[in-house]
Design a protein around this motif. Structure first.
Motif, PDB file in Angstrom:
ATOM      1  N   PHE A 175       0.796  -1.221   0.000  1.00  0.00           N
ATOM      2  CA  PHE A 175       0.000   0.000   0.000  1.00  0.00           C
ATOM      3  C   PHE A 175       0.833   1.279   0.000  1.00  0.00           C
ATOM      4  O   PHE A 175       0.337   2.332  -0.393  1.00  0.00           O
ATOM      5  CB  PHE A 175      -0.913   0.026   1.236  1.00  0.00           C
ATOM      6  CG  PHE A 175      -2.010  -1.000   1.210  1.00  0.00           C
ATOM      7  CD1 PHE A 175      -3.254  -0.689   0.682  1.00  0.00           C
ATOM      8  CD2 PHE A 175      -1.792  -2.277   1.699  1.00  0.00           C
ATOM      9  CE1 PHE A 175      -4.269  -1.636   0.660  1.00  0.00           C
ATOM     10  CE2 PHE A 175      -2.816  -3.227   1.690  1.00  0.00           C
ATOM     11  CZ  PHE A 175      -4.054  -2.904   1.161  1.00  0.00           C
ATOM     12  N   HIS A 176       2.055   1.209   0.467  1.00  0.00           N
ATOM     13  CA  HIS A 176       2.806   2.433   0.732  1.00  0.00           C
ATOM     14  C   HIS A 176       4.172   2.423   0.047  1.00  0.00           C
ATOM     15  O   HIS A 176       5.208   2.536   0.685  1.00  0.00           O
ATOM     16  CB  HIS A 176       2.980   2.637   2.235  1.00  0.00           C
ATOM     17  CG  HIS A 176       1.682   2.687   2.979  1.00  0.00           C
ATOM     18  ND1 HIS A 176       0.791   3.733   2.870  1.00  0.00           N
ATOM     19  CD2 HIS A 176       1.105   1.809   3.832  1.00  0.00           C
ATOM     20  CE1 HIS A 176      -0.272   3.504   3.623  1.00  0.00           C
ATOM     21  NE2 HIS A 176      -0.101   2.345   4.219  1.00  0.00           N
ATOM     22  N   THR A 177       4.176   2.262  -1.254  1.00  0.00           N
ATOM     23  CA  THR A 177       5.418   2.315  -2.006  1.00  0.00           C
ATOM     24  C   THR A 177       5.325   3.404  -3.071  1.00  0.00           C
ATOM     25  O   THR A 177       4.246   3.775  -3.513  1.00  0.00           O
ATOM     26  CB  THR A 177       5.729   0.972  -2.698  1.00  0.00           C
ATOM     27  OG1 THR A 177       4.649   0.647  -3.591  1.00  0.00           O
ATOM     28  CG2 THR A 177       5.906  -0.138  -1.687  1.00  0.00           C
ATOM     29  N   GLU A 178       6.472   3.906  -3.461  1.00  0.00           N
ATOM     30  CA  GLU A 178       6.522   4.903  -4.518  1.00  0.00           C
ATOM     31  C   GLU A 178       7.825   4.741  -5.285  1.00  0.00           C
ATOM     32  O   GLU A 178       8.860   4.392  -4.718  1.00  0.00           O
ATOM     33  CB  GLU A 178       6.412   6.313  -3.940  1.00  0.00           C
ATOM     34  CG  GLU A 178       7.373   6.600  -2.810  1.00  0.00           C
ATOM     35  CD  GLU A 178       7.069   7.907  -2.097  1.00  0.00           C
ATOM     36  OE1 GLU A 178       6.022   8.515  -2.383  1.00  0.00           O
ATOM     37  OE2 GLU A 178       7.887   8.316  -1.257  1.00  0.00           O
ATOM     38  N   LEU A 256       9.544   2.619   0.399  1.00  0.00           N
ATOM     39  CA  LEU A 256       8.445   2.886   1.308  1.00  0.00           C
ATOM     40  C   LEU A 256       8.436   4.384   1.593  1.00  0.00           C
ATOM     41  O   LEU A 256       9.413   5.087   1.347  1.00  0.00           O
ATOM     42  CB  LEU A 256       8.633   2.103   2.611  1.00  0.00           C
ATOM     43  CG  LEU A 256       8.686   0.574   2.485  1.00  0.00           C
ATOM     44  CD1 LEU A 256       8.883  -0.049   3.852  1.00  0.00           C
ATOM     45  CD2 LEU A 256       7.427   0.034   1.831  1.00  0.00           C
ATOM     46  N   ARG A 257       7.356   4.859   2.142  1.00  0.00           N
ATOM     47  CA  ARG A 257       7.255   6.292   2.381  1.00  0.00           C
ATOM     48  C   ARG A 257       8.205   6.779   3.469  1.00  0.00           C
ATOM     49  O   ARG A 257       8.441   7.985   3.605  1.00  0.00           O
ATOM     50  CB  ARG A 257       5.807   6.660   2.713  1.00  0.00           C
ATOM     51  CG  ARG A 257       4.914   6.511   1.479  1.00  0.00           C
ATOM     52  CD  ARG A 257       3.468   6.831   1.751  1.00  0.00           C
ATOM     53  NE  ARG A 257       2.665   6.560   0.552  1.00  0.00           N
ATOM     54  CZ  ARG A 257       1.344   6.554   0.539  1.00  0.00           C
ATOM     55  NH1 ARG A 257       0.668   6.802   1.646  1.00  0.00           N
ATOM     56  NH2 ARG A 257       0.695   6.300  -0.581  1.00  0.00           N
ATOM     57  N   TYR A 264      14.977  -2.557  -6.466  1.00  0.00           N
ATOM     58  CA  TYR A 264      15.529  -1.729  -7.540  1.00  0.00           C
ATOM     59  C   TYR A 264      15.080  -2.274  -8.891  1.00  0.00           C
ATOM     60  O   TYR A 264      15.115  -3.488  -9.118  1.00  0.00           O
ATOM     61  CB  TYR A 264      17.062  -1.724  -7.508  1.00  0.00           C
ATOM     62  CG  TYR A 264      17.681  -0.862  -6.445  1.00  0.00           C
ATOM     63  CD1 TYR A 264      17.697   0.537  -6.570  1.00  0.00           C
ATOM     64  CD2 TYR A 264      18.244  -1.414  -5.304  1.00  0.00           C
ATOM     65  CE1 TYR A 264      18.268   1.337  -5.596  1.00  0.00           C
ATOM     66  CE2 TYR A 264      18.826  -0.619  -4.325  1.00  0.00           C
ATOM     67  CZ  TYR A 264      18.826   0.756  -4.483  1.00  0.00           C
ATOM     68  OH  TYR A 264      19.376   1.558  -3.515  1.00  0.00           O
ATOM     69  N   LEU A 265      14.649  -1.384  -9.764  1.00  0.00           N
ATOM     70  CA  LEU A 265      14.369  -1.736 -11.156  1.00  0.00           C
ATOM     71  C   LEU A 265      15.558  -1.273 -11.983  1.00  0.00           C
ATOM     72  O   LEU A 265      15.849  -0.071 -12.068  1.00  0.00           O
ATOM     73  CB  LEU A 265      13.086  -1.058 -11.639  1.00  0.00           C
ATOM     74  CG  LEU A 265      11.800  -1.432 -10.904  1.00  0.00           C
ATOM     75  CD1 LEU A 265      10.631  -0.620 -11.457  1.00  0.00           C
ATOM     76  CD2 LEU A 265      11.518  -2.920 -11.031  1.00  0.00           C
ATOM     77  N   ILE A 266      16.278  -2.219 -12.572  1.00  0.00           N
ATOM     78  CA  ILE A 266      17.492  -1.894 -13.308  1.00  0.00           C
ATOM     79  C   ILE A 266      17.137  -1.259 -14.651  1.00  0.00           C
ATOM     80  O   ILE A 266      16.364  -1.814 -15.433  1.00  0.00           O
ATOM     81  CB  ILE A 266      18.366  -3.147 -13.538  1.00  0.00           C
ATOM     82  CG1 ILE A 266      18.653  -3.849 -12.199  1.00  0.00           C
ATOM     83  CG2 ILE A 266      19.650  -2.775 -14.259  1.00  0.00           C
ATOM     84  CD1 ILE A 266      19.387  -3.001 -11.184  1.00  0.00           C
ATOM     85  N   LYS A 267      17.715  -0.089 -14.903  1.00  0.00           N
ATOM     86  CA  LYS A 267      17.462   0.625 -16.141  1.00  0.00           C
ATOM     87  C   LYS A 267      18.638   0.532 -17.115  1.00  0.00           C
ATOM     88  O   LYS A 267      18.457   0.724 -18.312  1.00  0.00           O
ATOM     89  CB  LYS A 267      17.176   2.103 -15.833  1.00  0.00           C
ATOM     90  CG  LYS A 267      15.900   2.324 -15.040  1.00  0.00           C
ATOM     91  CD  LYS A 267      14.676   1.935 -15.849  1.00  0.00           C
ATOM     92  CE  LYS A 267      13.394   2.272 -15.142  1.00  0.00           C
ATOM     93  NZ  LYS A 267      12.196   1.938 -15.943  1.00  0.00           N
ATOM     94  N   GLY A 268      19.824   0.281 -16.584  1.00  0.00           N
ATOM     95  CA  GLY A 268      20.975   0.190 -17.481  1.00  0.00           C
ATOM     96  C   GLY A 268      22.279   0.000 -16.710  1.00  0.00           C
ATOM     97  O   GLY A 268      22.331   0.076 -15.486  1.00  0.00           O
ATOM     98  N   ILE A 269      23.333  -0.303 -17.469  1.00  0.00           N
ATOM     99  CA  ILE A 269      24.688  -0.454 -16.912  1.00  0.00           C
ATOM    100  C   ILE A 269      25.476   0.788 -17.310  1.00  0.00           C
ATOM    101  O   ILE A 269      25.492   1.194 -18.486  1.00  0.00           O
ATOM    102  CB  ILE A 269      25.377  -1.716 -17.465  1.00  0.00           C
ATOM    103  CG1 ILE A 269      24.533  -2.958 -17.147  1.00  0.00           C
ATOM    104  CG2 ILE A 269      26.779  -1.858 -16.893  1.00  0.00           C
ATOM    105  CD1 ILE A 269      25.016  -4.217 -17.840  1.00  0.00           C
TER     106      ILE A 269
END
Length: 270
Positions: A175-178, A256-257, A264-269
């Motif tokens: 419920f409390h992630t951003e 969390l707030r 972590y969402l990996i976007k690149g190296i």
């Protein structure tokens, strides 16, 4: 396969509305995981027409609890379930709930790991599906009355194995992630599923490992990037963290707030 759901209330009673919502969440969680594992398809919705259902069974005394079971009507799916077996299915059940709640998960057995690998991107879709509704419902009595909830595999009348323990704390990430803007991190890969791209990493200077996945479908990640992650894991296996090698990554933190990073969402190296 029999399960039970136990609500830790000292009075052996529970508010009916929240109790029913929690039980419905447990039913949906069980049906969604079962169908995804057995058909390699994550159901968009559940109805009486689905060939996998949950069935209420006789209740028991003690902290408020309810026995229920998986009932599989399709013969082909029933044979596949028997091939997997209740022990490995229990592993998968616990794994997907833990991943959905951003909890640290134990290493899967080889048989369970192969099943997750064969699911590919559907494994991540299943986790997202559980987060969106079913696991929120399971937490209803925890949210409203601060009761702990446990889902167990009833291996026998005398042996029950806990598959998930839920409370107000495990509810928070649902419920409390951003998501925050991508940041540069130096991290060591400590676990990696080479078929799904899910794993755990340790940011340099920290002691706690954190889940990661890629910010897009893993099949879209080029092979050279995949090899960078698997090579880093190979280099770090068997070494204390003083000897770890680190990757420079661009990653989008899920927080969390209170500011704690839970994935972590990996976007690149970099």
């Amino acid at each position: 396969m029999d399960f039970d759901l136990v609500i830790g209330t000292p009075e052996n009673t529970v508010d009916m509305k929240s109790g029913l919502d929690t039980l419905q969440g447990a039913s949906e969680t069980t049906r969604i995981i079962s169908e995804a594992v057995l058909t390699n398809n994550v159901p968009k919705r559940l109805s009486h027409a689905n060939s996998i259902r949950t069935q209420l069974k006789q209740n028991f005394k003690g902290s408020y609890g309810q026995v229920f079971s998986i009932e599989i009507e399709d013969l082909q799916l029933r044979n596949k379930f028997e091939e997997i077996g209740p022990t490995v299915f229990s592993e998968l059940y616990s794994y997907f709930i833990s991943e959905s709640l951003y909890l640290n998960t134990p290493e899967l057995s080889l048989k369970a790991s192969i099943i997750v690998e064969k699911m590919g991107d559907n494994a991540e879709e299943l986790i997202d599906r559980l987060r969106s509704s079913a696991l929120k419902k399971v937490h209803t009595v925890s949210e409203q009355f601060n009761h702990n909830v446990q889902i167990r595999y009833r291996k026998s009348e005398d042996e029950k194995i806990a598959l998930a323990t839920l409370n107000r704390e495990t509810r928070v990430p649902l419920f409390h992630t951003e998501k925050k803007a991508p940041v540069s991190i130096k991290a060591s890969i400590t676990r990696l599923n080479i078929n799904t791209g899910n794993g755990r990493l340790c940011v340099k200077g920290e002691n706690e490992t954190i889940p990661f996945s890629f910010g897009f479908k893993y099949k879209e990640v080029n092979i050279d990037a995949k090899k960078v992650f698997s090579a880093n894991l190979d280099k770090n296996n068997g070494f204390d963290n003083d000897g770890w090698k680190y990757l420079s990554l661009l990653a989008e933190p899920i927080k969390l707030r209170n500011g704690k990073v839970i994935k972590y969402l990996i976007k690149g190296i970099e």
